[in-house]
Write a protein that holds these residues in place. Structure first.
Motif, PDB file in Angstrom:
ATOM      1  N   THR A  79      73.820  66.523  64.578  1.00  0.00           N
ATOM      2  CA  THR A  79      72.592  67.295  64.762  1.00  0.00           C
ATOM      3  C   THR A  79      71.874  66.916  66.045  1.00  0.00           C
ATOM      4  OG1 THR A  79      71.359  65.693  63.420  1.00  0.00           O
ATOM      5  CG2 THR A  79      72.244  67.626  62.289  1.00  0.00           C
ATOM      6  N   LEU A  80      72.036  65.683  66.476  1.00  0.00           N
ATOM      7  CA  LEU A  80      71.433  65.232  67.734  1.00  0.00           C
ATOM      8  C   LEU A  80      72.341  64.175  68.343  1.00  0.00           C
ATOM      9  CD1 LEU A  80      68.913  65.519  69.560  1.00  0.00           C
ATOM     10  CD2 LEU A  80      67.941  63.548  68.366  1.00  0.00           C
ATOM     11  N   ALA A  81      72.721  64.381  69.585  1.00  0.00           N
ATOM     12  CA  ALA A  81      73.584  63.412  70.260  1.00  0.00           C
ATOM     13  C   ALA A  81      72.861  62.078  70.386  1.00  0.00           C
ATOM     14  CB  ALA A  81      73.969  63.939  71.641  1.00  0.00           C
ATOM     15  N   VAL A  82      73.645  61.002  70.377  1.00  0.00           N
ATOM     16  CA  VAL A  82      73.041  59.667  70.430  1.00  0.00           C
ATOM     17  C   VAL A  82      73.787  58.784  71.424  1.00  0.00           C
ATOM     18  CG1 VAL A  82      74.428  58.884  68.473  1.00  0.00           C
ATOM     19  CG2 VAL A  82      72.334  57.660  69.062  1.00  0.00           C
ATOM     20  N   ILE A  83      73.030  58.002  72.151  1.00  0.00           N
ATOM     21  CA  ILE A  83      73.565  56.988  73.056  1.00  0.00           C
ATOM     22  C   ILE A  83      73.411  55.636  72.379  1.00  0.00           C
ATOM     23  CG2 ILE A  83      73.210  55.783  75.240  1.00  0.00           C
ATOM     24  CD1 ILE A  83      74.488  58.465  75.648  1.00  0.00           C
ATOM     25  N   GLU A 123      71.602  41.031  77.498  1.00  0.00           N
ATOM     26  CA  GLU A 123      72.615  41.964  77.971  1.00  0.00           C
ATOM     27  C   GLU A 123      73.063  42.905  76.859  1.00  0.00           C
ATOM     28  OE1 GLU A 123      75.837  39.813  79.624  1.00  0.00           O
ATOM     29  OE2 GLU A 123      74.737  39.179  81.414  1.00  0.00           O
ATOM     30  N   PHE A 124      73.365  44.150  77.233  1.00  0.00           N
ATOM     31  CA  PHE A 124      73.890  45.119  76.274  1.00  0.00           C
ATOM     32  C   PHE A 124      74.728  46.137  77.020  1.00  0.00           C
ATOM     33  CE2 PHE A 124      69.654  46.509  77.582  1.00  0.00           C
ATOM     34  CZ  PHE A 124      69.860  47.818  77.975  1.00  0.00           C
ATOM     35  N   SER A 125      75.613  46.810  76.287  1.00  0.00           N
ATOM     36  CA  SER A 125      76.450  47.865  76.863  1.00  0.00           C
ATOM     37  C   SER A 125      75.963  49.217  76.358  1.00  0.00           C
ATOM     38  CB  SER A 125      77.914  47.664  76.491  1.00  0.00           C
ATOM     39  OG  SER A 125      78.093  47.726  75.082  1.00  0.00           O
ATOM     40  N   THR A 126      76.142  50.233  77.166  1.00  0.00           N
ATOM     41  CA  THR A 126      75.649  51.565  76.837  1.00  0.00           C
ATOM     42  C   THR A 126      76.773  52.583  76.918  1.00  0.00           C
ATOM     43  OG1 THR A 126      73.419  51.080  77.650  1.00  0.00           O
ATOM     44  CG2 THR A 126      74.049  53.397  77.540  1.00  0.00           C
ATOM     45  N   LYS A 127      76.900  53.412  75.872  1.00  0.00           N
ATOM     46  CA  LYS A 127      77.906  54.468  75.888  1.00  0.00           C
ATOM     47  C   LYS A 127      77.527  55.546  74.871  1.00  0.00           C
ATOM     48  CE  LYS A 127      81.032  52.478  72.427  1.00  0.00           C
ATOM     49  NZ  LYS A 127      82.433  52.059  72.157  1.00  0.00           N
ATOM     50  N   ALA A 128      78.159  56.705  74.989  1.00  0.00           N
ATOM     51  CA  ALA A 128      77.947  57.778  74.020  1.00  0.00           C
ATOM     52  C   ALA A 128      78.404  57.309  72.651  1.00  0.00           C
ATOM     53  CB  ALA A 128      78.716  59.027  74.437  1.00  0.00           C
ATOM     54  N   GLY A 129      77.591  57.577  71.616  1.00  0.00           N
ATOM     55  CA  GLY A 129      77.912  57.091  70.282  1.00  0.00           C
ATOM     56  C   GLY A 129      77.726  58.147  69.214  1.00  0.00           C
ATOM     57  N   GLY A 130      77.619  57.685  67.977  1.00  0.00           N
ATOM     58  CA  GLY A 130      77.544  58.588  66.831  1.00  0.00           C
ATOM     59  C   GLY A 130      78.911  58.708  66.195  1.00  0.00           C
ATOM     60  N   SER A 131      78.972  58.666  64.866  1.00  0.00           N
ATOM     61  CA  SER A 131      80.267  58.639  64.179  1.00  0.00           C
ATOM     62  C   SER A 131      81.092  59.890  64.437  1.00  0.00           C
ATOM     63  CB  SER A 131      80.062  58.449  62.670  1.00  0.00           C
ATOM     64  OG  SER A 131      79.304  59.508  62.122  1.00  0.00           O
ATOM     65  N   ALA A 132      80.446  61.057  64.472  1.00  0.00           N
ATOM     66  CA  ALA A 132      81.196  62.292  64.718  1.00  0.00           C
ATOM     67  C   ALA A 132      81.751  62.320  66.139  1.00  0.00           C
ATOM     68  CB  ALA A 132      80.311  63.507  64.461  1.00  0.00           C
ATOM     69  N   ALA A 133      80.919  61.927  67.096  1.00  0.00           N
ATOM     70  CA  ALA A 133      81.371  61.891  68.486  1.00  0.00           C
ATOM     71  C   ALA A 133      82.475  60.864  68.672  1.00  0.00           C
ATOM     72  CB  ALA A 133      80.195  61.572  69.409  1.00  0.00           C
ATOM     73  N   THR A 162      67.270  62.895  74.286  1.00  0.00           N
ATOM     74  CA  THR A 162      68.518  62.577  73.609  1.00  0.00           C
ATOM     75  C   THR A 162      68.326  61.347  72.725  1.00  0.00           C
ATOM     76  OG1 THR A 162      69.719  63.451  75.509  1.00  0.00           O
ATOM     77  CG2 THR A 162      70.964  62.061  73.983  1.00  0.00           C
ATOM     78  N   GLY A 163      68.956  61.336  71.555  1.00  0.00           N
ATOM     79  CA  GLY A 163      68.834  60.208  70.652  1.00  0.00           C
ATOM     80  C   GLY A 163      69.428  58.937  71.251  1.00  0.00           C
ATOM     81  N   ARG A 164      68.866  57.799  70.856  1.00  0.00           N
ATOM     82  CA  ARG A 164      69.376  56.497  71.298  1.00  0.00           C
ATOM     83  C   ARG A 164      69.373  55.548  70.107  1.00  0.00           C
ATOM     84  NH1 ARG A 164      65.475  54.886  75.925  1.00  0.00           N
ATOM     85  NH2 ARG A 164      66.917  53.136  76.224  1.00  0.00           N
ATOM     86  N   CYS A 165      70.247  54.550  70.153  1.00  0.00           N
ATOM     87  CA  CYS A 165      70.369  53.627  69.027  1.00  0.00           C
ATOM     88  C   CYS A 165      70.702  52.223  69.536  1.00  0.00           C
ATOM     89  CB  CYS A 165      71.453  54.110  68.064  1.00  0.00           C
ATOM     90  SG  CYS A 165      71.709  53.025  66.637  1.00  0.00           S
ATOM     91  N   VAL A 166      69.965  51.231  69.056  1.00  0.00           N
ATOM     92  CA  VAL A 166      70.304  49.836  69.324  1.00  0.00           C
ATOM     93  C   VAL A 166      71.254  49.369  68.229  1.00  0.00           C
ATOM     94  CG1 VAL A 166      69.446  47.484  69.536  1.00  0.00           C
ATOM     95  CG2 VAL A 166      68.104  49.380  70.468  1.00  0.00           C
TER      96      VAL A 166
END
Length: 287
Positions: free
Chosen positions: A54-58, A99-109, A162-166
């Motif tokens: 429903t909403l893309a998440v990083i 430090e953290f890494s960032t990428k496109a996420g979400g279980s469906a994606a 756009t959605g984001r998630c830690v």
């Protein structure tokens, strides 16, 4: 003389149809290869698998020490769960984790990307992104993995984000999620139609879609009309707990054909979250 153990094993293995797996080097989008269907034949028609978010998440993934879970900003609740936070809290968490890494996420994606890049299966992702840098990162990441993101909606509203998630990862590898979403800009149930799915075989959804009332039911109905099967990821035990009545009703309808769940999610669904037993098998009867 009786056959040796090795000879017996070799005889048994002759009757086993062992698949030959050839690793795919690089992304299909970069190699120019034609995508395959799930039965292994080249396919240029509709995607075999359509993933819905429903909403893309990083995802911002970071490894954290145990004490972070006791005193870290934004943490409350059980380890391994998923609790929503506002954008300010998310930013504060990122400042404090290091430090953290960032990428496109979400279980469906992630499912779409894994099938496309890892197995060369023709996949598509339908979602919604804001007109921001995170939305651009999300769609470009999907395209590089060989996923068709052409039906992902870019919201023109300047306030859409756009959605984001830690994703907090402890020393055992357990992940605890703190997502931040803007519900006003999610995909709506009336934006999902059977025509989106026609010619495809599978539609992948996840439990986070329950934050968009009526979306999962609309998606499953559209998939059924289009002749597609539905695979669902339960998302987290907290999602199961929060939306149990709606979830059990959907599963009882028969419109979901495959459910993916980890042990915590399965226990919450069938055992009411009872953690006293040693394994999920004591809570579940498999027929």
């Amino acid at each position: 003389a009786p056959p040796t153990r090795s000879a017996t094993r070799n005889t048994m293995m002759k009757d086993v149809d062992t698949p030959h797996v050839t690793p795919i080097k690089g992304y299909a989008a970069d190699t120019g290869k034609r995508k395959r269907s799930l039965d292994g034949t080249p396919d240029t028609s509709a995607p075999e698998v359509i993933a819905l978010e429903t909403l893309a998440v990083i995802d911002h993934s970071c490894k954290v020490p145990d004490h972070f879970f006791k005193a870290g900003p934004g943490f409350k609740g059980e380890v391994g769960g998923s609790i929503r936070v506002d954008e300010e809290t998310l930013q504060t968490m990122l400042i404090n984790v290091g430090e953290f890494s960032t990428k496109a996420g979400g279980s469906a994606a992630n499912t779409a990307r894994g099938l496309a890049a890892g197995f060369d299966i023709q996949t598509s992702l339908i979602s919604a992104v804001g007109k921001d840098e995170w939305g651009a990162l999300f769609t470009s990441s999907m395209r590089r993995a060989g996923v068709d993101a052409s039906k992902t909606v870019i919201r023109d509203d300047p306030e859409a984000r756009t959605g984001r998630c830690v994703c907090l990862v402890d020393k055992t590898g357990q992940r605890t999620m703190r997502p931040s979403f803007d519900d006003k800009h999610r995909l709506l149930p009336n934006e999902i139609t059977p025509d989106m799915f026609r010619g495809s075989r599978w539609v992948v959804v996840n439990g986070y879609s329950y934050y968009s009332p009526g979306f999962l039911e609309a998606a499953c109905d559209a998939a059924s009309i289009a002749g597609c099967k539905v695979a669902m990821h339960l998302a987290s035990f907290e999602i199961v707990r929060k939306f149990r009545p709606a979830l059990t009703s959907l599963l009882a309808s028969g419109k979901v054909h495959v459910v993916f769940a980890n042990e915590d999610e399965a226990r919450e669904l069938v055992g009411g979250g009872d953690a006293s037993s040693e394994s999920i098998e004591t809570d579940t009867k498999i027929e």
